[in-house]
Write a protein that holds these residues in place. Structure first.
Motif, short mmCIF file in Angstrom:
data_model
loop_
_atom_site.label_atom_id
_atom_site.label_comp_id
_atom_site.label_asym_id
_atom_site.label_seq_id
_atom_site.Cartn_x
_atom_site.Cartn_y
_atom_site.Cartn_z
N LEU A 1 0.81 -1.22 0.00
CA LEU A 1 0.00 0.00 0.00
C LEU A 1 0.84 1.27 0.00
CD1 LEU A 1 -2.73 -1.09 2.57
CD2 LEU A 1 -2.80 -1.22 0.08
N ASP A 2 2.14 1.14 -0.16
CA ASP A 2 3.03 2.30 -0.13
C ASP A 2 3.09 2.94 -1.52
OD1 ASP A 2 4.94 4.22 0.33
OD2 ASP A 2 6.34 2.88 1.33
N TYR A 3 2.16 3.86 -1.75
CA TYR A 3 2.08 4.50 -3.06
C TYR A 3 3.27 5.43 -3.32
CZ TYR A 3 0.16 8.33 -0.29
OH TYR A 3 -0.01 9.30 0.66
N ARG A 4 3.89 5.96 -2.26
CA ARG A 4 5.08 6.80 -2.46
C ARG A 4 6.22 5.97 -3.04
NH1 ARG A 4 7.22 9.36 2.41
NH2 ARG A 4 7.05 7.25 3.13
N ALA A 5 6.40 4.76 -2.50
CA ALA A 5 7.47 3.89 -3.01
C ALA A 5 7.18 3.46 -4.44
CB ALA A 5 7.63 2.67 -2.11
N MET A 6 5.91 3.19 -4.75
CA MET A 6 5.56 2.83 -6.13
C MET A 6 5.84 3.98 -7.08
SD MET A 6 1.95 0.89 -5.68
CE MET A 6 1.75 -0.40 -4.48
N THR A 7 5.52 5.19 -6.65
CA THR A 7 5.78 6.37 -7.48
C THR A 7 7.27 6.57 -7.69
OG1 THR A 7 3.77 7.39 -6.61
CG2 THR A 7 5.38 8.85 -7.64
N THR A 8 8.04 6.44 -6.63
CA THR A 8 9.49 6.62 -6.73
C THR A 8 10.13 5.53 -7.57
OG1 THR A 8 9.43 7.62 -4.54
CG2 THR A 8 11.58 6.97 -5.36
N TYR A 9 9.66 4.30 -7.40
CA TYR A 9 10.19 3.19 -8.19
C TYR A 9 9.87 3.40 -9.67
CZ TYR A 9 11.16 -1.61 -9.66
OH TYR A 9 11.65 -2.73 -10.30
N GLY A 10 8.67 3.88 -9.95
CA GLY A 10 8.31 4.18 -11.34
C GLY A 10 9.21 5.25 -11.93
N ALA A 11 9.51 6.30 -11.15
CA ALA A 11 10.41 7.35 -11.63
C ALA A 11 11.80 6.79 -11.90
CB ALA A 11 10.46 8.48 -10.61
N PHE A 12 12.26 5.90 -11.02
CA PHE A 12 13.56 5.26 -11.22
C PHE A 12 13.56 4.44 -12.50
CE2 PHE A 12 16.04 1.33 -10.54
CZ PHE A 12 17.30 1.88 -10.59
N LEU A 13 12.49 3.66 -12.71
CA LEU A 13 12.41 2.84 -13.93
C LEU A 13 12.42 3.72 -15.17
CD1 LEU A 13 9.82 0.15 -12.80
CD2 LEU A 13 12.26 -0.20 -13.26
N GLU A 14 11.72 4.83 -15.12
CA GLU A 14 11.71 5.73 -16.28
C GLU A 14 13.10 6.33 -16.49
OE1 GLU A 14 8.91 9.04 -18.30
OE2 GLU A 14 9.39 9.32 -16.18
N ASP A 15 13.79 6.66 -15.42
CA ASP A 15 15.14 7.23 -15.55
C ASP A 15 16.11 6.27 -16.22
OD1 ASP A 15 14.37 9.59 -14.37
OD2 ASP A 15 15.20 9.10 -12.39
N ILE A 16 15.91 4.97 -16.02
CA ILE A 16 16.84 4.00 -16.62
C ILE A 16 16.32 3.46 -17.95
CG2 ILE A 16 17.87 3.35 -14.43
CD1 ILE A 16 16.17 0.78 -14.53
N GLY A 17 15.21 4.03 -18.46
CA GLY A 17 14.74 3.67 -19.79
C GLY A 17 13.67 2.61 -19.85
#
Length: 163
Positions: A113-129
């Motif tokens: 339920l940690d939507y902040r971690a999901m958001t941050t992980y998504g940003a990380f994934l986008e940063d690495i392509g």
């Protein structure tokens, strides 16, 4: 000295006051232990442990992104990079980010339920392509917190970049 069934000692010279103190001490200790156990299992202290782990992931992410950006900068210095060199660079980048991806996904399995971690992980994934995977994690987070500003900003930016 006399022992009764409640494990308290009654010394006749001290009277009732000593007996009450001896009865209250184990009860207070039991109450304290109960509160600590309840807090540790799923309440107050558990959320702090998760917060610490999340901040550890953020620090690890910053370190990995610095290393990856260094690899990309190094490759961009040589415009005549061959296809084989690009594949090797991609392999090295994936090798650097794999442990962090595993850690994020393990954290999210424990904290679904940690939507902040999901958001941050998504940003990380986008940063690495990995934009498609990022959108998947952002959609999970959107289902949990549709009004989270950082999430909406990331999703809007990804939509603007992809068209």
């Amino acid at each position: 000295m006399k022992t009764n069934g409640s494990f308290t000692w009654f010394i006749s010279s001290c009277g009732k006051r000593f007996r009450l103190k001896m009865l209250a001490a184990p009860a207070l200790i039991a109450l304290l232990l109960l509160l600590l156990e309840i807090g540790w299992r799923g309440g107050y202290w558990s959320s702090y442990r998760n917060e610490w782990r999340f901040h550890d992931l953020l620090e690890q992410q910053q370190s990995v992104l610095n290393e990856v950006n260094g690899l990309w900068k190094q490759a961009n210095l040589y415009p005549s990079t061959s296809e084989k060199q690009w594949r090797e660079l991609q392999r090295r980048v994936e090798e650097k980010v794999a442990p962090l991806r595993w850690d994020y996904e393990a954290y999210l399995r424990k904290n679904p339920l940690d939507y902040r971690a999901m958001t941050t992980y998504g940003a990380f994934l986008e940063d690495i392509g990995h934009g498609n995977e990022a959108m998947v994690w952002w959609s999970f987070a959107y289902n949990l917190a549709p009004h989270y500003p950082s999430l909406l900003n990331n999703m809007a930016g990804a939509c603007a970049r992809t068209g």
